[in-house]
Design an enzyme around this catalytic site. Structure first.
Site, PDB file in Angstrom:
ATOM      1  CG  HIS A   1      34.247  -5.030  12.464  1.00 61.89           C
ATOM      2  ND1 HIS A   1      35.078  -5.165  13.566  1.00 61.89           N
ATOM      3  CD2 HIS A   1      34.307  -3.699  12.134  1.00 61.89           C
ATOM      4  CE1 HIS A   1      35.607  -3.986  13.871  1.00 61.89           C
ATOM      5  NE2 HIS A   1      35.155  -3.097  13.027  1.00 61.89           N
TER       6      HIS A   1
ATOM      7  CG  ASN B   1      35.089   3.210  13.220  1.00 62.82           C
ATOM      8  OD1 ASN B   1      35.161   2.073  13.680  1.00 62.82           O
ATOM      9  ND2 ASN B   1      35.884   3.639  12.267  1.00 62.82           N
TER      10      ASN B   1
ATOM     11  CG  ASP C   1      35.295  -7.329  16.061  1.00 63.11           C
ATOM     12  OD1 ASP C   1      34.604  -6.407  16.543  1.00 63.11           O
ATOM     13  OD2 ASP C   1      36.198  -7.110  15.238  1.00 63.11           O
TER      14      ASP C   1
ATOM     15  CG  ASN D   1      38.572   2.704  15.665  1.00 61.96           C
ATOM     16  OD1 ASN D   1      39.383   3.206  16.436  1.00 61.96           O
ATOM     17  ND2 ASN D   1      38.863   2.432  14.406  1.00 61.96           N
TER      18      ASN D   1
END
Length: 201
Positions: free
Chosen positions: A27, A77, A102, A123
């Site tokens: 991530h 997020n 990513d 997100n």
């Protein structure tokens, strides 16, 4: 007034989660790309204003575009607030924004570049579009592939790259950094033509 290359400025945001426990996660590959770019700029990241982000600034080549590289201090997020604050702080518009992140739907060791469009379930991109009021910005999408077996996507992206993947990761990060540079200097279409794999017949 017509802008020349040396006057151009780009905000390049690498998405990820803050803290050393997340640094090697799939991530966080966007922030890994920014580390590569910061090395090329001979710059280091530091806090700037009330942006809730760490920033490195400079040019890769004299007279070339000026890059503002930014890593939000927020979790993935909640990336939108820092990005909106950075755009305001540096007096830039979303058309001067490149987000590196990513992408599960792209195979590992593959890059895809795009401008605008939906968030595709990401997100971080969703929050940036909400905070800036637009999805019209460039994205450098670094493929991390789909999780194996029944592993959840959320668990997969919060795991570090495997030893095998880490063996080729430096090449991927260098290609993604090249893609950012080429987007800024020659435009998105030129970068897509170089980095997108040919479509099968």
């Amino acid at each position: 007034m017509i802008s020349v290359a040396g006057d151009e400025q780009w905000l390049v945001v690498g998405l990820g989660n803050p803290g050393p426990e997340y640094a090697g996660n799939r991530h966080n590959v966007g922030q890994m790309v920014l580390d590569e770019l910061a090395t090329r700029l001979s710059s280091s990241f530091k806090a700037v204003g009330r942006t809730n982000a760490r920033v490195a600034e400079g040019r890769v080549v004299p007279g070339g575009p000026r890059f503002v590289l930014a890593k939000p201090n927020s979790f993935m997020n909640n990336s939108g607030g820092p990005v909106a604050a950075l755009l305001a702080y540096f007096s830039l518009t979303p058309s001067q924004l490149i987000v590196v992140h990513d992408e599960l739907d792209i195979p590992f060791d593959t890059l895809k570049l795009k401008f605008g469009g939906g968030h595709g379930g990401h997100n971080g991109i969703r929050d940036i579009a909400a905070a800036t009021g637009t999805g019209d910005f460039a994205r450098v999408r670094v493929g991390v592939g789909r999780p194996p077996g029944r592993q959840s996507a959320a668990d997969f992206v919060l795991r570090d790259f495997t030893a095998t993947e880490r063996g080729v990761l430096p090449n991927i990060l260098a290609d993604a950094a090249d893609a950012v540079e080429l987007t800024a200097t020659d435009g998105l279409t030129a970068a897509q033509q170089r980095f997108h794999a040919p479509s099968p017949d």
